[in-house]
Scaffold this motif. Structure first.
Motif, PDB file in Angstrom:
ATOM      1  N   LEU A 159      17.443   1.808  -8.587  1.00 15.08           N
ATOM      2  CA  LEU A 159      16.237   1.913  -7.768  1.00 15.08           C
ATOM      3  C   LEU A 159      15.256   2.815  -8.509  1.00 15.08           C
ATOM      4  O   LEU A 159      15.513   4.005  -8.699  1.00 15.08           O
ATOM      5  CB  LEU A 159      16.575   2.497  -6.398  1.00 15.08           C
ATOM      6  N   ILE A 160      14.155   2.235  -8.958  1.00 15.06           N
ATOM      7  CA  ILE A 160      13.213   2.943  -9.816  1.00 15.06           C
ATOM      8  C   ILE A 160      11.876   3.087  -9.115  1.00 15.06           C
ATOM      9  O   ILE A 160      11.341   2.121  -8.558  1.00 15.06           O
ATOM     10  CB  ILE A 160      12.990   2.184 -11.148  1.00 15.06           C
ATOM     11  N   LEU A 161      11.322   4.293  -9.151  1.00 12.73           N
ATOM     12  CA  LEU A 161       9.955   4.547  -8.686  1.00 12.73           C
ATOM     13  C   LEU A 161       9.097   4.863  -9.893  1.00 12.73           C
ATOM     14  O   LEU A 161       9.448   5.730 -10.703  1.00 12.73           O
ATOM     15  CB  LEU A 161       9.927   5.708  -7.695  1.00 12.73           C
ATOM     16  N   ILE A 162       7.991   4.135 -10.039  1.00 15.83           N
ATOM     17  CA  ILE A 162       7.098   4.306 -11.194  1.00 15.83           C
ATOM     18  C   ILE A 162       5.777   4.870 -10.711  1.00 15.83           C
ATOM     19  O   ILE A 162       5.102   4.268  -9.864  1.00 15.83           O
ATOM     20  CB  ILE A 162       6.857   2.977 -11.924  1.00 15.83           C
ATOM     21  N   GLY A 163       5.390   6.014 -11.241  1.00 15.18           N
ATOM     22  CA  GLY A 163       4.131   6.638 -10.851  1.00 15.18           C
ATOM     23  C   GLY A 163       3.129   6.579 -11.983  1.00 15.18           C
ATOM     24  O   GLY A 163       3.496   6.628 -13.159  1.00 15.18           O
ATOM     25  N   GLU A 164       1.858   6.471 -11.632  1.00 12.99           N
ATOM     26  CA  GLU A 164       0.794   6.501 -12.646  1.00 12.99           C
ATOM     27  C   GLU A 164      -0.419   7.210 -12.073  1.00 12.99           C
ATOM     28  O   GLU A 164      -0.754   7.061 -10.895  1.00 12.99           O
ATOM     29  CB  GLU A 164       0.429   5.091 -13.106  1.00 12.99           C
ATOM     30  N   GLY A 165      -1.049   8.004 -12.936  1.00 11.42           N
ATOM     31  CA  GLY A 165      -2.200   8.779 -12.508  1.00 11.42           C
ATOM     32  C   GLY A 165      -2.141  10.184 -13.079  1.00 11.42           C
ATOM     33  O   GLY A 165      -1.490  10.435 -14.098  1.00 11.42           O
ATOM     34  N   ASP A 166      -2.799  11.115 -12.417  1.00 10.44           N
ATOM     35  CA  ASP A 166      -2.791  12.501 -12.859  1.00 10.44           C
ATOM     36  C   ASP A 166      -1.369  13.062 -12.819  1.00 10.44           C
ATOM     37  O   ASP A 166      -0.679  12.928 -11.795  1.00 10.44           O
ATOM     38  CB  ASP A 166      -3.690  13.343 -11.944  1.00 10.44           C
ATOM     39  N   PRO A 167      -0.879  13.671 -13.921  1.00  7.79           N
ATOM     40  CA  PRO A 167       0.522  14.121 -13.982  1.00  7.79           C
ATOM     41  C   PRO A 167       0.935  15.023 -12.826  1.00  7.79           C
ATOM     42  O   PRO A 167       2.018  14.854 -12.256  1.00  7.79           O
ATOM     43  CB  PRO A 167       0.589  14.873 -15.320  1.00  7.79           C
ATOM     44  N   THR A 185      18.736   5.090   1.193  1.00  6.67           N
ATOM     45  CA  THR A 185      19.651   4.445   0.247  1.00  6.67           C
ATOM     46  C   THR A 185      20.941   5.224   0.060  1.00  6.67           C
ATOM     47  O   THR A 185      21.834   4.792  -0.681  1.00  6.67           O
ATOM     48  CB  THR A 185      18.972   4.261  -1.122  1.00  6.67           C
ATOM     49  N   GLU A 186      21.022   6.389   0.694  1.00  8.81           N
ATOM     50  CA  GLU A 186      22.231   7.214   0.707  1.00  8.81           C
ATOM     51  C   GLU A 186      22.721   7.571  -0.693  1.00  8.81           C
ATOM     52  O   GLU A 186      22.102   8.334  -1.400  1.00  8.81           O
ATOM     53  CB  GLU A 186      23.332   6.516   1.527  1.00  8.81           C
ATOM     54  N   LEU A 187      23.848   6.983  -1.146  1.00  8.33           N
ATOM     55  CA  LEU A 187      24.488   7.422  -2.381  1.00  8.33           C
ATOM     56  C   LEU A 187      23.851   6.856  -3.641  1.00  8.33           C
ATOM     57  O   LEU A 187      24.209   7.256  -4.754  1.00  8.33           O
ATOM     58  CB  LEU A 187      25.979   7.051  -2.358  1.00  8.33           C
ATOM     59  N   VAL A 188      22.932   5.931  -3.510  1.00  9.93           N
ATOM     60  CA  VAL A 188      22.293   5.339  -4.688  1.00  9.93           C
ATOM     61  C   VAL A 188      21.212   6.285  -5.211  1.00  9.93           C
ATOM     62  O   VAL A 188      20.303   6.682  -4.478  1.00  9.93           O
ATOM     63  CB  VAL A 188      21.675   3.969  -4.345  1.00  9.93           C
ATOM     64  N   GLU A 189      21.332   6.651  -6.463  1.00 12.09           N
ATOM     65  CA  GLU A 189      20.374   7.586  -7.062  1.00 12.09           C
ATOM     66  C   GLU A 189      19.018   6.922  -7.259  1.00 12.09           C
ATOM     67  O   GLU A 189      18.919   5.766  -7.676  1.00 12.09           O
ATOM     68  CB  GLU A 189      20.900   8.061  -8.413  1.00 12.09           C
ATOM     69  N   VAL A 190      17.961   7.641  -6.957  1.00 13.82           N
ATOM     70  CA  VAL A 190      16.595   7.166  -7.160  1.00 13.82           C
ATOM     71  C   VAL A 190      16.091   7.712  -8.488  1.00 13.82           C
ATOM     72  O   VAL A 190      16.091   8.924  -8.708  1.00 13.82           O
ATOM     73  CB  VAL A 190      15.658   7.610  -6.019  1.00 13.82           C
TER      74      VAL A 190
END
Length: 264
Positions: A159-167, A185-190
């Motif tokens: 499970l991937i979160l992708i961010g873009e913009g000012d750091p 998502t409980e035990l699943v690492e993000v």
């Protein structure tokens, strides 16, 4: 007399129905002819439209395609002469040249697409759209008033979160979204990724490749379970008031985007 009248009426009804069908087909044909949706285009038109767009951002593409076509053809002719099989060498070389030219067009089209959207807010959606079907993506699940955005991808790499913009702003936005997702998502690492050209960020042109190369963490049944859990999270999430795709930057694009949003 009644039977004759009924036959005439039946023929008239069939004729009217046929004319309506012809009119409907004509309207549909005209719509597809003027459509910019690739799903409405034939294969040759798709290739031509891809070539036109690519040439706009990559003026060298005609020379690349010509070289890709001619190199195998010349090689086929030479081998045909050497082995006295010219009738086989020419068509085989031509077929290989067409195949290679299509491969080159696809690669140059991808590069031109990245060039086209480079630097635009929301451009990560372009790269996410190039992931294989084993991945499910949700563009722009969160956005700030400064157009810092977070996208989501779920697939074999997790499970991937992708961010873009000012750091600074993106870092905080990713932390907030990561906590929300971790609760459901409980035990699943993000996993979080920042897209950009700064140190520690993944460039737009490398984002899809980066995700595909991530170590396999999830089985297909786990992906299905996570997607069902995320639907519950998205159901209570406020709708993000932005159009799909990279966010417009010019005033003309903004006007078109607002019109599209009003038509939703």
């Amino acid at each position: 007399m009644a039977k004759a009248t009924q036959k005439v009426d039946a023929r008239a009804i069939r004729k009217a129905a046929t004319e309506r069908e012809k009119a409907a087909r004509a309207v549909e044909k005209e719509r597809r002819k003027n459509s910019t949706d690739p799903a409405d285009m034939g294969r040759m038109r798709q290739i031509y439209e891809a070539y036109k767009v690519t040439k706009t951002y990559d003026p060298q593409v005609p020379f690349w395609l010509l070289g890709a076509l001619l190199l195998p053809l010349v090689l086929g002719i030479v081998l045909g002469i050497v082995f006295d099989q010219l009738l086989f060498g020419i068509p085989l070389g031509l077929l290989a040249g067409i195949t290679l030219a299509m491969f080159v067009l696809v690669r140059r089209a991808q590069k031109a697409t990245y060039t086209r959207y480079q630097g635009q807010a929301g451009s990560a959606e372009v790269a996410l759209g190039m992931l294989p079907k084993t991945w499910t993506t949700s563009p722009v699940i969160a956005v700030t008033k400064h157009q810092d955005v977070v996208h989501r991808a779920v697939g074999p790499g997790g499970l991937i979160l992708i961010g873009e913009g000012d750091p600074g702003r993106v870092k905080q936005l990713l932390i907030t979204e990561s906590r929300k997702h971790q609760r459901v998502t409980e035990l699943v690492e993000v996993t979080t990724i920042r897209m950009g050209d700064r140190e520690g960020e993944v460039p737009l042109s490398q984002l899809a490749k980066h995700l595909k190369k991530m170590p396999k963490k999830l089985q297909p049944y786990q992906v299905t379970d996570i997607k069902s859990r995320l639907r519950a999270l998205d159901a209570v999430r406020p709708k993000v008031p932005v159009p799909r795709g990279p966010m417009p930057t010019s005033s003309r694009q903004m006007k078109g985007a607002r019109q599209a949003m009003r038509g939703r």
